[in-house]
Structure formats: structure tokens, C-alpha cells
Design an enzyme around this catalytic site. Structure first.
Site, PDB file in Angstrom:
ATOM      1  CD  GLU A 213      27.548  39.673  37.877  1.00 27.09           C
ATOM      2  OE1 GLU A 213      27.395  40.520  36.984  1.00 27.09           O
ATOM      3  OE2 GLU A 213      27.435  38.451  37.688  1.00 27.09           O
ATOM      4  CG  HIS A 237      35.280  39.721  34.171  1.00 25.66           C
ATOM      5  ND1 HIS A 237      35.712  40.285  32.991  1.00 25.66           N
ATOM      6  CD2 HIS A 237      33.926  39.901  34.188  1.00 25.66           C
ATOM      7  CE1 HIS A 237      34.680  40.782  32.331  1.00 25.66           C
ATOM      8  NE2 HIS A 237      33.593  40.556  33.031  1.00 25.66           N
ATOM      9  CE  LYS A 335      24.439  36.513  36.002  1.00 21.67           C
ATOM     10  NZ  LYS A 335      24.821  37.948  35.994  1.00 21.67           N
TER      11      LYS A 335
END
Length: 487
Positions: A213, A237, A335
Site C-alpha cells: 500500500e 487478505h 504501508k
């Protein structure tokens, strides 16, 4: 439970997920004529407002998130006409009674309840529905992740819902399972004769799963800190993707057979200990850096205080069964990565004996690689060796790519929002793409072993500059085995 639900009841309807994903998905389903006749959407939130005010709010969201090319005023008008708003707060019996009055006579025709709320409100909301007489044999309930923060709390959540609903009525949402490319993993494996004979430790060297991400906290400060990348992404996920890659062939394409095989794979994951977690895991936390050419702050700066929460995790996992013995699964997610990218790489073993290359010259052979990109663009690539054109007596090989762009192959078809598939299956009562309780608990059992190992070994997050693929130790995790991440 084969008749589609006539009513969709959404809790958390004023939230971000509802505006970005759920209502645009309902719009698309209505536009395509896929919703049942006399369908009714009842939206619920804590905010007091009337039907018209909420409908106007949803119309703005549709124009924003669908885009001008997809938004059609006539379809939006039809959708607004079937949306009704009812303020309800968990624990407020009077508000639940008003909700039941609004749904009078419809619950028996099938009611699908969608909980887009914090998990702490799941059980109280279900209890309110029960006391208002809204739970019948045709009521289905869907729950957004996270289902708890560890095995013990997940059992509490599941017990609270399970006391009021049968497992056949419970739909645990992992939106990755609604993605076309994730579903395509099943077609790739079990619909093509060339892959399944090679899908094992005999032919596969290792597997990589990356979910990157570019965003940071993005308004999720209160949720994310103390949760971290392992619980937020790997537990659901990443492990769901792993289970589809690793599962044995199900006897048939039905909810029980598919999920039986997935849970077997998840239960075969080798637990980590305080010793093995040191060599097989990496924790990271982003510091200031640049993503996409834009300067961004570090996690602690966004949070406003120091924290031991990881924003990146890389793992080396093993599945202890006959098919996968000795094949490492390298998992990473984080992230503030350089790119928003979800990808699977199946790295095959080299040929056993190369006939190419003479007089001490290398053959130039590279092992075959299968790359499955889930997002942002969707494609399947197979890297194979081919003869380089030319008249040289020595055969020269080069790696070439067989590229199947799913976007190009199905250019005439609109790319679906993952929630469209999931909402349609919820209304129909098909649980194949939803997570069963024993799957959740198998996932948490493995995740808890890592968390306990980190605590016992005192492993803290290592810093990495935003815009990089995690700490340097994540590179070492895979390179000491003679492999490298596919970036």
C-alpha cells in the site's frame, strides 16, 4: 436458503466504506438488473436524519466514487427510491422497535443484514435485532473484518453472533475474495491441465505474496495503532490468498468443499516460536520519505507519539503437508510502499539437466516464473525460456514473457467492484467467497504464534524510509535462501 433476500439492511451506512464501496456496488447491481424485484435498502446509522437527507448524501457519494462516465441520473433516481434511512444505535431497544416496524412484513421474505461497524458492536446489534423479532430462518448476517484481534477475542465475537445465528446464516467478509483475480486463482489451478501436476514441492521452489500500500494512516489512527500490519493484512487478505494457492483440489465448487480444503491448508501452517520468529519474520515501521515523488511524514509523526506498532511485516512461512513440504512461502505487506501492488509469484525449480551451453559456457537458463497480479492492473504472466533468433551454432536462450492481460482479454466487460460479487452472493445465500469460523480461528492461531514469539523475543519494528519495500532485513530474509523479492 436459496431465495434471494428482498431487503438489505446496512448498519454503519453513514461510514466511509458504505459511501465508497457498498452503495456504488448496489447502484451497479441495480443498473445491471441483478437485484431482486421489490428490493428495499434500509440504511442505519447513529446520526439522526430523514430519508431525503440520506438519499441526497448517497447521490453525492455516487457521483464522487462512480465517476462521471458511470453515473447515470436515471439509475441514481431508481436507487434513491428504494433507499430508506432509520437511525439506530446499538443497545437502544426503542430504535430497534422502530426499525422492526419499518420492516414489518418483509423479514419473512428474506433479510440480509450487513454490519459495517466496529466489531465491538456486532453482538449488541445482533441482540437488538433478535429482541425486535428480526431474526428468522431467512435472515443472513454479514460482518466486515476484523473478527477480533486474536484467537480469544475472535471466539468471543463469533460466539456472540453464533448464539443468535446458525453458521449457514453467517457471512464473514474478506473483500479480497470478491476480486476477480483472486477468484481466477481457482480457475487457473483447477481449470487448466498444465498447472495442477506442477503445483507442488516437486516443481515449485518457492511462493511469494506481496500486498503493498502507498497510503499511511489515512484517518485510521484510532483503529490501526496497536493493530498493525500483521493483524490488519496478513491475518485475513494474505492468508486467504495463501489458502487458495495451497489448498488441495476440492471435490466440487460449493461452499463446503472449497472451505474445507482452505482450512486444511491454514491448519498446516507451521507455528512460529520465540526462536524461529527471529529468522523467519521482519517487523518494520515507516519513517519520513517520499512516495510517488511526494514527501510524506513518518508513522510516529502521523500518530503524534512513538509507537511499537508495525506498518510492515515480512514472513517466511512453511506448510507442513505432503504437497508443500520444504517449499517456503514468503509473505510481505506494508504501508508507504513504492507502489500499490498485490501480486503472487510462483517460482518454479530449474530444469534438472540443461542440454544447452558447451565448452564451459553457461546455459543462460532461468527457472520458469508465474506472476499473478491482483491489483492495480490485473494480469497473468508466465516467464519461459526461448531460443534467441540467429545463426549461431551455440543455441542462445533468452527469457520471454507470455502475457495475459485480463483487462485486455475481457476489454468489453466492466471491471467489477469486489463488493458487487459479495453483496450478490450474500443476497443469494452463497457462502463460497465468505470466510467460515474455523478458517478465522486457524488464521488467528498462526498469527498468535507470531505475536507471542515477537513478545517473547523482544522484537521491535525496524525503521524504513517511506517509499521503500520495508527494512533491509526483509531483503535478507529471502536473499539468504538464494531468492529475491519480485518488485
Amino acid at each position: 436458503m436459496t431465495d434471494p433476500s428482498a431487503t438489505f439492511l446496512l448498519f454503519g451506512a453513514t461510514g466511509d466504506l458504505a459511501h465508497r464501496m457498498i452503495f456504488p456496488s448496489l447502484y451497479n447491481l441495480l443498473a445491471d438488473g441483478l437485484l431482486p424485484e421489490d428490493f428495499m435498502i434500509v440504511a442505519s446509522g447513529r446520526t439522526e436524519m430523514d430519508d431525503e437527507a440520506f438519499r441526497a448524501d448517497i447521490d453525492k457519494a455516487l457521483q464522487k466514487f462512480l465517476g462521471a462516465d458511470r453515473y447515470d441520473a436515471d439509475v441514481a433516481t431508481r436507487l434513491r427510491a428504494i433507499i430508506f434511512y432509520q437511525p439506530v444505535e446499538a443497545g437502544n431497544a426503542a430504535q430497534f422497535r422502530k426499525l422492526a416496524k419499518r420492516l414489518d412484513g418483509r423479514a419473512e421474505r428474506g433479510l440480509s443484514v450487513y454490519l459495517s461497524t466496529p466489531p465491538s458492536l456486532f453482538a449488541p446489534t445482533a441482540q437488538g435485532l433478535a429482541e425486535a423479532g428480526l431474526i428468522t430462518p431467512t435472515t443472513r448476517i454479514a460482518m466486515e473484518k476484523p473478527i477480533g484481534k486474536d484467537l480469544a477475542s475472535s471466539k468471543e465475537v463469533n460466539n456472540g453472533i453464533g448464539a443468535l445465528f446458525d453458521e449457514s446464516q453467517i457471512f464473514r467478509v474478506d473483500h479480497y475474495l470478491g476480486k476477480e483475480t483472486v477468484q481466477n486463482l481457482l480457475a487457473l489451478r483447477f481449470g487448466n491441465v498444465m498447472f495442477e501436476p506442477l503445483w507442488n514441492a516437486t516443481a515449485i521452489d518457492h511462493v511469494q505474496i506481496t500486498v503493498g500500500e502507498t497510503v499511511g494512516l489515512e484517518g485510521r489512527v484510532s483503529y490501526y495503532d496497536g493493530v498493525g500490519a500483521l493483524r490488519d493484512m496478513v491475518q485475513n487478505h494474505v492468508l486467504q490468498i495463501l489458502s487458495i494457492i495451497a489448498m488441495e483440489p476440492p471435490a466440487r465448487m460449493d461452499p463446503t468443499a472449497v472451505r474445507d480444503e482452505k482450512v486444511k491448508a491454514l491448519r498446516s501452517l507451521r507455528p512460529l516460536t520465540a526462536e524461529t520468529v527471529k529468522a523467519n519474520s521482519v517487523r518494520g515501521q515507516y519513517t519520513p520519505g517520499a512516495v510517488g515523488g511526494e514527501i510524506v511524514t513518518g508513522y510516529a509523526d502521523e500518530l503524534g507519539k512513538p509507537s511499537d506498532t508495525e506498518t510492515f511485516v515480512a514472513l517466511k512461512a512453511h506448510i507442513d503437508n505432503w504437497r508443500w513440504q520444504g517449499v517456503p512461502f514468503y509473505l510481505r505487506t506494508g504501508k508507504r510502499m513504492p507502489a500499490r501492488q498485490s501480486e503472487i509469484q510462483i517460482q518454479f525449480k530449474p530444469v534438472r539437466h540443461s542440454i544447452f551451453g558447451r565448452d564451459g559456457h553457461g546455459s543462460g537458463l532461468e527457472p520458469n516464473t508465474l506472476i499473478i497480479r491482483l491489483q492495480p492492473e490485473e494480469f497473468i504472466q508466465l516467464l519461459i525460456m526461448s531460443k534467441r533468433p540467429g545463426l549461431e551454432r551455440d543455441v542462445r536462450l533468452e527469457e520471454v514473457t507470455l502475457d495475459v492481460s485480463l483487462t485486455a482479454a475481457f476489454a468489453g466487460q466492466r471491471r467489477r467492484i469486489a463488493y458487487e460479487r459479495l453483496i450478490l452472493d450474500l443476497l443469494a445465500g452463497d457462502q463460497t467467497l465468505f470466510v467460515r469460523r474455523d478458517e478465522v480461528e486457524a488464521q488467528w492461531t498462526w498469527i498468535d504464534s507470531i505475536i507471542d514469539g515477537w513478545k517473547e523475543a523482544g522484537i521491535k519494528p525496524s525503521p524504513y524510509a517511506a517509499g521503500n519495500w520495508g527494512p533491509s532485513s526483509a531483503i535478507a530474509l529471502i536473499e539468504r535462501d538464494g531468492a529475491s523479492w519480485h518488485d
